[in-house]
Design a protein around this motif. Structure first.
Motif, mmCIF file in Angstrom:
data_model
loop_
_atom_site.group_PDB
_atom_site.id
_atom_site.type_symbol
_atom_site.label_atom_id
_atom_site.label_comp_id
_atom_site.label_asym_id
_atom_site.label_seq_id
_atom_site.Cartn_x
_atom_site.Cartn_y
_atom_site.Cartn_z
ATOM 1 N N GLY A 30 39.936 45.761 34.881
ATOM 2 C CA GLY A 30 39.960 44.967 35.906
ATOM 3 C C GLY A 30 40.878 43.789 35.394
ATOM 4 O O GLY A 30 41.279 43.521 34.281
ATOM 5 N N ASP A 31 41.484 43.348 36.514
ATOM 6 C CA ASP A 31 42.777 42.309 36.223
ATOM 7 C C ASP A 31 42.357 40.963 36.969
ATOM 8 O O ASP A 31 43.379 40.078 36.997
ATOM 9 N N ILE A 32 41.363 40.813 37.610
ATOM 10 C CA ILE A 32 41.204 39.523 38.240
ATOM 11 C C ILE A 32 39.578 39.334 38.673
ATOM 12 O O ILE A 32 38.636 40.205 38.575
ATOM 13 N N THR A 33 39.180 38.074 38.253
ATOM 14 C CA THR A 33 37.680 37.721 38.139
ATOM 15 C C THR A 33 37.622 36.696 39.677
ATOM 16 O O THR A 33 38.194 35.763 39.778
ATOM 17 N N HIS A 44 39.557 44.559 40.744
ATOM 18 C CA HIS A 44 40.979 44.808 40.553
ATOM 19 C C HIS A 44 41.584 44.329 41.822
ATOM 20 O O HIS A 44 41.290 44.002 42.824
ATOM 21 N N LYS A 45 42.990 43.756 41.617
ATOM 22 C CA LYS A 45 43.749 43.195 42.599
ATOM 23 C C LYS A 45 43.978 43.983 43.805
ATOM 24 O O LYS A 45 43.965 43.651 44.968
ATOM 25 N N VAL A 59 46.765 34.998 46.285
ATOM 26 C CA VAL A 59 47.565 35.292 45.060
ATOM 27 C C VAL A 59 49.038 35.127 45.160
ATOM 28 O O VAL A 59 49.838 35.016 44.189
ATOM 29 N N ALA A 60 49.389 35.304 46.543
ATOM 30 C CA ALA A 60 50.728 35.317 46.586
ATOM 31 C C ALA A 60 51.361 33.747 46.408
ATOM 32 O O ALA A 60 52.299 33.406 45.980
ATOM 33 N N LEU A 67 47.916 35.539 37.728
ATOM 34 C CA LEU A 67 46.743 35.023 38.310
ATOM 35 C C LEU A 67 45.582 36.193 37.748
ATOM 36 O O LEU A 67 45.628 37.163 38.214
ATOM 37 N N SER A 68 44.580 35.411 37.088
ATOM 38 C CA SER A 68 43.516 36.474 36.707
ATOM 39 C C SER A 68 41.962 35.984 37.169
ATOM 40 O O SER A 68 40.991 36.567 36.820
#
Length: 603
Positions: A30-33, A44-45, A59-60, A67-68
């Protein structure tokens, strides 16, 4: 993976065990909370930004390319709704139901999951369920409305509320048309069967909040729902939502324990009163109107709400029972009964009667003795006399309130004053500390000419009355006995007196004043005819008694004339019986008899 704040603080690296994201991307960490109301989702993003326009923009627009962590503020439906939306992004199967479609639709709107990012995105799927499933069923529409209570502003903004409200009204209208024949059978059958015919949707609506219920009823009325169905629904909603109010209220003038009232109860009462059909509707049970009036008083509703109920009751006051008028007072230190409310209702009733008389266009339209307005007024007069007798024993009832209830009724509202005399007698006994002036003032409302023989006999022996009252009673009793013996018609004398004193109208009077004077005279004549009918009934009873007495006297060797002369000799013009044992010095009033009738006092 769903993690609470406590777990995220105690473990620097969230684990993916049993996570729905782990099942799809088990080989990708996982890359984002995402944080929703303090609950963390390690995701996951890619699946999120590919279907959610809001997350893609966040995110953009982030300054940090790596960014996580994102926190979504005021997310509709909370973390449960976000979890379902995330499952949809990951392609996991779950069931859209009436209980979650509103939250899911609002979450999709919040996340901007439109067709621009994917075909048949979440917004499209939830809209299809609302249109194809929810709107076709009244039960599901009600379930969706109930689930919208926590997200009401947003659900209303996205159109879910209007969609469900219109669907409910449409389904009820459809059922009303289809079930026309069965409804007719219910109308012609017993009341229980009729109520069962109406319960199929009334029961469902009773679980809604008052705001949603009000919107549904308003739309139903605009679509032409039957008034009896609307009234039945309002009554059931009131019984369900206002259950238990006032049960702890005790009729204690000290009111040491105040009644606790919630603002929601006041809003419910005022809203339901506003939803009732127009004031002239006779479909609303009078018992329900009094029940709502009691509730309005208990919850301290607005003055406009109480006046609206009082006007409705006043329009049908002749149908009211005595128990309905006995409303307990909630004012501190006041009487046991709410006399002020009944006084206002009576004033409204008299205004309605006066307005009905003013709307008559011609002399003939004033009607005869059996005219509706005259008959209603006589019924209300008897009702108010019974009410006065019921509240008279109240030791806290002030003299001014009791007098106010007596004098508000016009003289022509009573054919006989027996009921008024009984109420006054009870009040005098319950309030022995009244001054002589107050006793004279309260007794001046009793017309001795309008008392029956039984009431006159009781009044002649009643030492609670002022002295002049007993003299007047005996005087009119002597006149009545004289008329009975000589055969003089009191009605003919009254008619000749009226005809001799009326004459032609004055030239200075306007046509409107002339018509009003003629109408008043006509009303007086009708009232006198009613009185004479009562008198005639009394005279017929007296004649039977006199004939029976004559036969008894003749049987004992006494003549009829002898018995009559002795009967007359018992009465003087200004006194009672000439028997010195029963006559008081200086007053000429009879002493109290042990055989006094109990129908006119508490004794």
């Amino acid at each position: 993976m769903v993690l609470s704040d406590h777990n995220s603080r105690s473990s620097p690296t969230p684990r993916f065990c049993n996570s729905f994201a782990n099942r799809i991307f088990s080989d990708v960490a996982g890359d984002i909370t995402i944080i929703i109301d303090g609950v963390s989702f390690l995701l996951h993003k890619f699946p999120l930004v590919s279907q959610s326009g809001k997350i893609r923009k966040m995110v953009a627009e982030a300054k940090d390319p790596n960014l996580s962590k994102l926190e979504l503020i005021n997310f509709p439906g909370g973390h449960e709704a976000f979890e379902l939306a995330a499952k949809f992004c990951y392609g996991m199967n779950f069931e859209i139901m009436a209980e979650n479609v509103a939250h899911l639709h609002c979450a999709a709107k919040y996340l901007e999951m439109t067709e621009d990012y994917r075909e048949e995105n979440l917004i499209t799927r939830t809209e299809a369920y609302l249109n194809e499933v929810v709107t076709q069923s009244l039960e599901k529409s009600v379930q969706v409305l109930c689930s919208c209570e926590t997200i009401l502003p947003l659900a209303d903004h996205v159109g879910i509320i209007d969609k469900c409200v219109d669907a409910i009204a449409k389904n009820v209208c459809k059922e009303q048309l289809v079930a026309g024949l069965s409804r007719l059978e219910c109308d012609s059958g017993p009341i229980d069967a009729k109520s069962r015919c109406l319960e199929w949707w009334i029961e469902d609506l009773s679980v809604l909040t008052i705001d949603l219920y009000q919107r549904i009823i308003s739309v139903m009325v605009s679509k032409g729902i039957r008034q009896d169905s609307v009234i039945a629904s309002i009554m059931h909603y009131a019984q369900t939502s206002l259950k238990g109010i006032g049960k702890s209220q005790i009729w204690n003038p000290a009111r040491t324990t105040p009644v606790t009232v919630e603002t929601g109860q006041r809003v419910i009462v005022e809203t339901l009163v506003n939803l009732l059909p127009n004031e002239k509707s006779s479909l609303i049970p009078i018992v329900f109107l009094f029940g709502m009036l009691r509730m309005a008083i208990m919850v301290d509703s607005s003055l406009a709400c109480r006046l609206a109920l009082e006007r409705r009751i006043a329009g049908r006051l002749e149908m009211v029972l005595l128990d309905d008028l006995l409303i307990p007072s909630v004012q501190t230190g006041d009487s046991l009964f709410d006399v002020d409310t009944i006084h206002r209702i009576l004033v409204h009733f008299l205004q309605i009667i006066e307005q009905a008389d003013d709307e008559d266009c011609g002399y003939e339209s004033d009607g005869g003795i059996g005219s509706p307005s005259h008959g209603s007024l006589l019924k209300v007069g008897r009702l108010i006399d019974a009410y006065l007798a019921e509240i008279a024993p109240d030791p806290y009832l002030s003299f001014q309130k009791f007098i106010g209830m007596i004098e508000v009724l016009p003289d022509y509202a009573r054919v006989i004053d027996d009921g008024l005399y009984r109420a006054v007698d009870i009040y005098l006994k319950a309030h022995p500390i009244l001054t002589e002036h107050e006793r004279k003032k309260i007794c001046k409302f009793i017309d001795c000419e309008k008392l029956s023989q039984e009431a006159c006999n009781h009044a002649a022996q009643n030492d609670r009355l002022p002295a002049h009252m007993g003299v007047r009673v005996l005087y009119f009793e002597q006149l009545r006995l004289k008329s009975a013996i000589t055969g003089t018609s009191a009605l003919s004398g009254y008619m000749s007196q009226k005809m001799g004193s009326s004459g032609a109208p004055s030239a200075a009077m306007s046509p409107r004043d002339t018509y009003a004077a003629l109408r008043r005279e006509n009303r007086d004549l009708k009232l006198e005819i009613s009185r004479m009918r009562v008198r005639l009934s009394d005279l017929e009873k007296e004649q039977v008694c006199m004939k029976q007495g004559m036969m008894d006297k003749l049987g004992n060797g006494k003549t009829f004339l002898t018995s009559i002369s002795r009967g007359i000799g018992k009465f003087g013009i200004f006194g009672g019986p000439t028997n010195g044992k029963q006559q008081k010095n200086g007053t000429g009033r009879k002493s109290r008899s042990s055989t006094r009738r109990r129908g006119y006092s508490l004794s």
